[in-house]
Motif scaffolding. Structure first.
Motif, PDB file in Angstrom:
ATOM      1  N   GLY A  77      37.584  32.428  48.831  1.00 59.64           N
ATOM      2  CA  GLY A  77      38.699  32.357  47.440  1.00 59.64           C
ATOM      3  C   GLY A  77      39.474  33.556  47.389  1.00 59.64           C
ATOM      4  N   TRP A  78      40.323  33.467  46.568  1.00 53.97           N
ATOM      5  CA  TRP A  78      41.227  34.380  46.060  1.00 53.97           C
ATOM      6  C   TRP A  78      41.385  35.058  44.687  1.00 53.97           C
ATOM      7  N   HIS A  79      41.878  36.133  44.715  1.00 53.06           N
ATOM      8  CA  HIS A  79      42.191  36.898  43.117  1.00 53.06           C
ATOM      9  C   HIS A  79      43.364  37.754  43.482  1.00 53.06           C
ATOM     10  N   MET A  80      43.974  37.938  42.433  1.00 51.77           N
ATOM     11  CA  MET A  80      45.278  38.764  42.376  1.00 51.77           C
ATOM     12  C   MET A  80      44.686  40.397  42.311  1.00 51.77           C
ATOM     13  N   THR A  81      45.644  41.317  42.731  1.00 55.05           N
ATOM     14  CA  THR A  81      45.548  42.320  42.925  1.00 55.05           C
ATOM     15  C   THR A  81      46.231  43.090  41.577  1.00 55.05           C
ATOM     16  N   PRO A  82      46.207  44.335  41.428  1.00 56.03           N
ATOM     17  CA  PRO A  82      47.032  45.062  40.401  1.00 56.03           C
ATOM     18  C   PRO A  82      48.460  44.720  40.545  1.00 56.03           C
ATOM     19  N   VAL A  83      48.817  45.095  41.953  1.00 57.48           N
ATOM     20  CA  VAL A  83      50.261  44.630  42.520  1.00 57.48           C
ATOM     21  C   VAL A  83      50.719  43.430  42.077  1.00 57.48           C
ATOM     22  N   GLY A  84      49.828  42.478  42.088  1.00 54.76           N
ATOM     23  CA  GLY A  84      50.173  40.845  41.578  1.00 54.76           C
ATOM     24  C   GLY A  84      50.444  40.918  40.303  1.00 54.76           C
ATOM     25  N   VAL A  85      49.438  41.628  39.480  1.00 53.77           N
ATOM     26  CA  VAL A  85      49.633  41.321  38.043  1.00 53.77           C
ATOM     27  C   VAL A  85      51.005  42.216  37.920  1.00 53.77           C
ATOM     28  N   ALA A  86      51.298  43.231  38.262  1.00 53.66           N
ATOM     29  CA  ALA A  86      52.725  43.854  37.857  1.00 53.66           C
ATOM     30  C   ALA A  86      53.872  42.964  38.321  1.00 53.66           C
ATOM     31  N   TRP A  87      53.704  42.161  39.447  1.00 52.26           N
ATOM     32  CA  TRP A  87      54.800  41.193  39.802  1.00 52.26           C
ATOM     33  C   TRP A  87      55.038  40.285  38.794  1.00 52.26           C
ATOM     34  N   ILE A  88      54.098  39.644  38.327  1.00 48.91           N
ATOM     35  CA  ILE A  88      54.027  38.716  37.363  1.00 48.91           C
ATOM     36  C   ILE A  88      54.602  39.237  36.160  1.00 48.91           C
ATOM     37  N   GLU A  89      54.104  40.305  35.667  1.00 48.16           N
ATOM     38  CA  GLU A  89      54.969  41.189  34.389  1.00 48.16           C
ATOM     39  C   GLU A  89      56.295  41.447  34.701  1.00 48.16           C
TER      40      GLU A  89
END
Length: 203
Positions: A77-89
């Motif tokens: 499975g998959w989960h977001m990294t802090p980089v991914g969360v920052a990209w969404i923001e």
């Protein structure tokens, strides 16, 4: 709205499914990605059907990037990294409609309800040595930062980034804690780097 790449869509799909705080099954991610962009992730002749291979490829390519927004595997499975969360923001205005869905998804609602009910995550951050030093404008160590996320030098890399992203999500809305967490994450995640270099030199 900006033109999303296939990898962008898979990151957004994980966000919609609560991937910033939990691991998302590959097939669930595929269905969500198809709901966002059926043209990109549907069969050519039957666009209403999910092209699982296309989703798997996009997930894998994003996870193998230099600064991956997601981590995981087809099987686990998959989960977001802090980089991914920052990209969404950073792209909240461009993908606002999808983010609205993420904020109200059942998985995210349950997780946030638990956080609000206990207040344990925010309390742990505010009572940590790292936060107290940061609040006084003083430096804190990598070990102190890691303690905020309950990780140490023996914690697997993927688990460290998952816990960091989860804590970042838990303090969302508190500007002070959010600012601290953003600063603490790279310090905490760097805890194991010196040990790895030393071990490589001993071999």
């Amino acid at each position: 709205m900006m033109q999303l790449t296939k990898k962008d869509v898979t990151v957004l799909a994980l966000w919609k499914l609560g991937g910033s705080s939990r691991v998302v099954d590959t097939e669930d991610a595929a269905i969500a990605a198809h709901s966002i962009d059926a043209d990109a992730f549907g069969w050519k002749k039957y666009p209403d059907r999910v092209d699982l291979d296309a989703v798997r490829t996009s997930l894998r390519h994003e996870g193998e990037g230099k600064s991956p927004r997601i981590e995981g595997s087809i099987q686990a499975g998959w989960h977001m990294t802090p980089v991914g969360v920052a990209w969404i923001e950073a792209n909240s205005e461009l993908v606002g409609a999808e983010i609205t869905v993420a904020a109200t998804s059942p998985a995210t609602q349950r997780w946030r309800a638990e956080t609000r009910e206990s207040g344990a995550a925010s309390h742990r951050v505010r009572t940590s040595d790292a936060f107290r030093l940061w609040a006084k404008g003083e430096k804190f160590s990598a070990r102190q930062a890691a303690g905020v996320f309950r990780i140490d030098q023996y914690t697997p890399v993927k688990e460290r980034t998952r816990k960091a992203a989860q804590m970042q999500e838990s303090v969302r809305g508190d500007s002070e804690l959010d600012a601290f967490i953003r600063e603490a994450i790279p310090i905490a995640l760097a805890l194991q780097a010196p040990r790895r270099r030393q071990e490589a030199g001993d071999e």
